[in-house]
Design a protein around this motif. Structure first.
Motif, PDB file in Angstrom:
ATOM      1  N   ILE A 284      -2.038   9.365   1.326  1.00 58.09           N
ATOM      2  CA  ILE A 284      -3.372   9.445   0.738  1.00 58.09           C
ATOM      3  C   ILE A 284      -3.497   8.296  -0.257  1.00 58.09           C
ATOM      4  CG2 ILE A 284      -4.911  10.816  -0.727  1.00 58.09           C
ATOM      5  CD1 ILE A 284      -3.612  13.315   0.461  1.00 58.09           C
ATOM      6  N   ALA A 285      -4.601   7.555  -0.187  1.00 60.59           N
ATOM      7  CA  ALA A 285      -4.728   6.317  -0.951  1.00 60.59           C
ATOM      8  C   ALA A 285      -4.841   6.544  -2.458  1.00 60.59           C
ATOM      9  CB  ALA A 285      -5.941   5.533  -0.455  1.00 60.59           C
ATOM     10  N   VAL A 286      -5.588   7.541  -2.893  1.00 58.78           N
ATOM     11  CA  VAL A 286      -5.828   7.905  -4.294  1.00 58.78           C
ATOM     12  C   VAL A 286      -6.888   7.016  -4.960  1.00 58.78           C
ATOM     13  CG1 VAL A 286      -4.855   8.232  -6.602  1.00 58.78           C
ATOM     14  CG2 VAL A 286      -3.553   8.954  -4.596  1.00 58.78           C
ATOM     15  N   SER A 287      -6.676   5.679  -4.952  1.00 59.92           N
ATOM     16  CA  SER A 287      -7.625   4.774  -5.616  1.00 59.92           C
ATOM     17  C   SER A 287      -7.385   3.358  -5.126  1.00 59.92           C
ATOM     18  CB  SER A 287      -7.464   4.828  -7.138  1.00 59.92           C
ATOM     19  OG  SER A 287      -6.264   4.165  -7.521  1.00 59.92           O
ATOM     20  N   PRO A 288      -8.379   2.446  -5.295  1.00 58.04           N
ATOM     21  CA  PRO A 288      -8.152   1.041  -4.905  1.00 58.04           C
ATOM     22  C   PRO A 288      -6.992   0.400  -5.665  1.00 58.04           C
ATOM     23  CG  PRO A 288     -10.494   1.463  -5.170  1.00 58.04           C
ATOM     24  CD  PRO A 288      -9.786   2.688  -5.688  1.00 58.04           C
ATOM     25  N   ALA A 289      -6.801   0.786  -6.919  1.00 56.14           N
ATOM     26  CA  ALA A 289      -5.723   0.200  -7.711  1.00 56.14           C
ATOM     27  C   ALA A 289      -4.343   0.657  -7.235  1.00 56.14           C
ATOM     28  CB  ALA A 289      -5.911   0.561  -9.186  1.00 56.14           C
ATOM     29  N   LYS A 290      -4.264   1.868  -6.682  1.00 55.92           N
ATOM     30  CA  LYS A 290      -2.962   2.422  -6.305  1.00 55.92           C
ATOM     31  C   LYS A 290      -2.631   2.265  -4.830  1.00 55.92           C
ATOM     32  CE  LYS A 290      -2.846   5.821 -10.049  1.00 55.92           C
ATOM     33  NZ  LYS A 290      -2.796   7.261 -10.412  1.00 55.92           N
TER      34      LYS A 290
ATOM     35  N   ASN B 126     -10.867   5.471   1.388  1.00 63.82           N
ATOM     36  CA  ASN B 126     -12.288   5.164   1.469  1.00 63.82           C
ATOM     37  C   ASN B 126     -12.455   3.660   1.658  1.00 63.82           C
ATOM     38  OD1 ASN B 126     -12.097   3.946  -1.109  1.00 63.82           O
ATOM     39  ND2 ASN B 126     -12.639   5.846  -2.140  1.00 63.82           N
ATOM     40  N   GLU B 127     -13.694   3.208   1.739  1.00 59.60           N
ATOM     41  CA  GLU B 127     -13.942   1.806   2.058  1.00 59.60           C
ATOM     42  C   GLU B 127     -13.438   0.871   0.961  1.00 59.60           C
ATOM     43  OE1 GLU B 127     -17.387  -0.025   4.837  1.00 59.60           O
ATOM     44  OE2 GLU B 127     -18.058   1.025   3.033  1.00 59.60           O
ATOM     45  N   ALA B 128     -13.557   1.269  -0.304  1.00 61.37           N
ATOM     46  CA  ALA B 128     -13.060   0.432  -1.394  1.00 61.37           C
ATOM     47  C   ALA B 128     -11.544   0.282  -1.306  1.00 61.37           C
ATOM     48  CB  ALA B 128     -13.456   1.032  -2.741  1.00 61.37           C
ATOM     49  N   GLU B 129     -10.862   1.350  -0.925  1.00 53.98           N
ATOM     50  CA  GLU B 129      -9.402   1.298  -0.784  1.00 53.98           C
ATOM     51  C   GLU B 129      -9.002   0.467   0.434  1.00 53.98           C
ATOM     52  OE1 GLU B 129      -9.160   5.641  -2.971  1.00 53.98           O
ATOM     53  OE2 GLU B 129      -9.208   5.495  -0.781  1.00 53.98           O
ATOM     54  N   ALA B 130      -9.781   0.550   1.510  1.00 50.82           N
ATOM     55  CA  ALA B 130      -9.517  -0.291   2.677  1.00 50.82           C
ATOM     56  C   ALA B 130      -9.687  -1.770   2.335  1.00 50.82           C
ATOM     57  CB  ALA B 130     -10.446   0.102   3.825  1.00 50.82           C
ATOM     58  N   ARG B 131     -10.670  -2.082   1.503  1.00 44.09           N
ATOM     59  CA  ARG B 131     -10.853  -3.468   1.071  1.00 44.09           C
ATOM     60  C   ARG B 131      -9.656  -3.941   0.255  1.00 44.09           C
ATOM     61  NH1 ARG B 131     -16.406  -1.914   0.316  1.00 44.09           N
ATOM     62  NH2 ARG B 131     -16.049  -1.538  -1.900  1.00 44.09           N
TER      63      ARG B 131
ATOM     64  N   ILE C  20      -6.580  -2.997   0.555  1.00 49.28           N
ATOM     65  CA  ILE C  20      -5.442  -3.201   1.459  1.00 49.28           C
ATOM     66  C   ILE C  20      -5.606  -4.485   2.268  1.00 49.28           C
ATOM     67  CG2 ILE C  20      -4.456  -2.355   3.640  1.00 49.28           C
ATOM     68  CD1 ILE C  20      -3.161  -0.987   1.388  1.00 49.28           C
ATOM     69  N   THR C  21      -6.801  -4.718   2.781  1.00 44.23           N
ATOM     70  CA  THR C  21      -7.012  -5.827   3.714  1.00 44.23           C
ATOM     71  C   THR C  21      -7.430  -7.126   3.054  1.00 44.23           C
ATOM     72  OG1 THR C  21      -9.334  -5.222   4.048  1.00 44.23           O
ATOM     73  CG2 THR C  21      -7.696  -4.202   5.519  1.00 44.23           C
ATOM     74  N   GLY C  22      -8.021  -7.036   1.868  1.00 42.20           N
ATOM     75  CA  GLY C  22      -8.584  -8.217   1.233  1.00 42.20           C
ATOM     76  C   GLY C  22      -9.954  -8.585   1.763  1.00 42.20           C
ATOM     77  N   ALA C  23     -10.486  -7.768   2.684  1.00 38.50           N
ATOM     78  CA  ALA C  23     -11.804  -8.041   3.251  1.00 38.50           C
ATOM     79  C   ALA C  23     -12.887  -7.707   2.231  1.00 38.50           C
ATOM     80  CB  ALA C  23     -12.008  -7.212   4.515  1.00 38.50           C
ATOM     81  N   GLU C  24     -13.843  -8.589   2.080  1.00 37.91           N
ATOM     82  CA  GLU C  24     -14.943  -8.339   1.153  1.00 37.91           C
ATOM     83  C   GLU C  24     -15.839  -7.212   1.644  1.00 37.91           C
ATOM     84  OE1 GLU C  24     -15.589  -9.567  -1.837  1.00 37.91           O
ATOM     85  OE2 GLU C  24     -13.684 -10.639  -1.763  1.00 37.91           O
TER      86      GLU C  24
ATOM     87  N   PRO D  92     -10.462  -0.658  11.962  1.00 39.62           N
ATOM     88  CA  PRO D  92      -9.190  -0.485  12.680  1.00 39.62           C
ATOM     89  C   PRO D  92      -8.445  -1.793  12.924  1.00 39.62           C
ATOM     90  CG  PRO D  92     -10.843   0.956  13.619  1.00 39.62           C
ATOM     91  CD  PRO D  92     -11.560   0.066  12.641  1.00 39.62           C
ATOM     92  N   SER D  93      -9.143  -2.824  13.403  1.00 46.01           N
ATOM     93  CA  SER D  93      -8.453  -4.082  13.679  1.00 46.01           C
ATOM     94  C   SER D  93      -7.969  -4.749  12.391  1.00 46.01           C
ATOM     95  CB  SER D  93      -9.359  -5.031  14.475  1.00 46.01           C
ATOM     96  OG  SER D  93     -10.539  -5.333  13.755  1.00 46.01           O
ATOM     97  N   LEU D  94      -8.769  -4.669  11.329  1.00 44.70           N
ATOM     98  CA  LEU D  94      -8.358  -5.274  10.052  1.00 44.70           C
ATOM     99  C   LEU D  94      -7.107  -4.588   9.494  1.00 44.70           C
ATOM    100  CD1 LEU D  94     -11.866  -5.688   8.369  1.00 44.70           C
ATOM    101  CD2 LEU D  94     -10.331  -7.549   9.057  1.00 44.70           C
TER     102      LEU D  94
END
Length: 315
Positions: free
Chosen positions: A166-172, A189-194, A196-200, A208-210
């Motif tokens: 579980i991601a918890v937060s973008p910082a963690k 969530n989307e902020a946490e996915a960003r 991880i990936t660095g995608a804006e 999925p691909s990112l």
């Protein structure tokens, strides 16, 4: 449904939430109400999974104080087998959030220093190794240090068990970077996915691909009330959460989605069914004032599925 052995590592602490009564006035005193309960990403998921009929053990650090006693009582009430590492001279961590009148988060403060003491050495204790050996699912949250998450994924891998985070937060969530390839699923969530990936920014179908490109085998990316996407090594699908007339509280909805999804996966459901079960569990939680809905059950999820639109498979 067959009961499975599950162990959850991570946050089990005190959640304090203040809800503003009217329109939010930044930089000013806002009338509202205060609420306190046991919480934490891992602990919310542990209670949900126990209420869904599984044998769940919770392992994490805790202080020797009244807040720690509150967490222990909440574990017992939900049927979670509580196995904390107690630091008698420390205080139990806490999460303090301010919510708008509609239940959305304004700002939060996480006082989580104690979790840094949960080092990889703790995983070498015999009792912990025995619990890992008999578990069908190992679930963790990013409240734990990066090196501990990496060691835990390595220790949990193999023997056909599911390993999820579980991601918890973008910082963690970035604490998973060294062990993404060992996770079957990461819930974010989307902020946490960003983070991880660095995608804006990305269209929902692109996540999925990112995330695969970063080494992650599977996961779910939620987007509030918008379409969510789930993927594994072989497929991906999207599903939209149902429109809700009111939100009791958004706290714990993501943890509930992870719980419903993983319970369905343990039961052998395909990816689309898992995503719909996760959304149904989140809907139950969004209608509850608690971070882990007391009415959570397999029967309640089945009834709520009638509200969840069909999932669409992606090419």
């Amino acid at each position: 449904m067959k009961a499975r052995n599950i162990v959850v590592f991570g946050g089990a602490h005190i959640d304090r939430r203040g809800r503003i009564s009217g329109a939010t006035a930044p930089g000013a005193s806002n009338p509202g109400r205060w609420f306190e309960e046991a919480g934490g990403g891992g602990f919310n998921a542990a209670r949900n999974l126990a209420r869904l009929g599984h044998r769940v053990r919770m392992i994490g650090p805790r202080g020797g104080d009244a807040a720690g006693d509150m967490v222990a009582a909440a574990a017992a009430a939900a049927g979670v087998i509580d196995r904390p590492f107690v630091f008698l001279d420390r205080k139990t961590p806490s999460y303090t959030a301010i919510l708008e009148n509609d239940g959305n988060l304004v700002i939060a403060l996480a006082d989580m220093d104690l979790y840094a003491l949960f080092t990889p050495r703790r995983l070498q204790q015999r009792a912990t190794r025995e619990i890992l050996a008999v578990s069908d699912l190992v679930l963790m949250d990013a409240n734990l240090p990066q090196e501990t998450l990496t060691a835990l994924v390595e220790a949990a891998s193999g023997d056909g068990r599911l390993v999820a985070g579980i991601a918890v937060s973008p910082a963690k969530v970035v604490r998973y970077r060294e062990c993404l390839a060992g996770l079957d699923f990461l819930f974010m969530n989307e902020a946490e996915a960003r983070a991880i990936t660095g995608a804006e920014a990305a269209a929902v179908e692109e996540w999925p691909s990112l995330l695969h490109a970063k080494g992650l085998r599977g996961g779910v990316v939620t987007r509030g009330g918008r379409t969510a996407v789930a993927f594994d090594r072989h497929s991906a699908c999207i599903a939209a959460p149902p429109a809700l007339s009111a939100l009791a509280d958004v706290t714990g909805a993501g943890d509930a989605l992870a719980s419903g999804f993983l319970a369905a996966r343990l039961a052998g459901s395909d990816l689309a069914a898992c995503l719909r079960h996760g959304i149904a569990a989140a809907v139950l939680t969004l209608g509850s004032p608690f971070a882990a809905a007391e009415e959570m059950s397999a029967e309640a999820i089945e009834q709520t599925l009638a509200l969840v639109p069909a999932a669409e498979m992606l090419s």
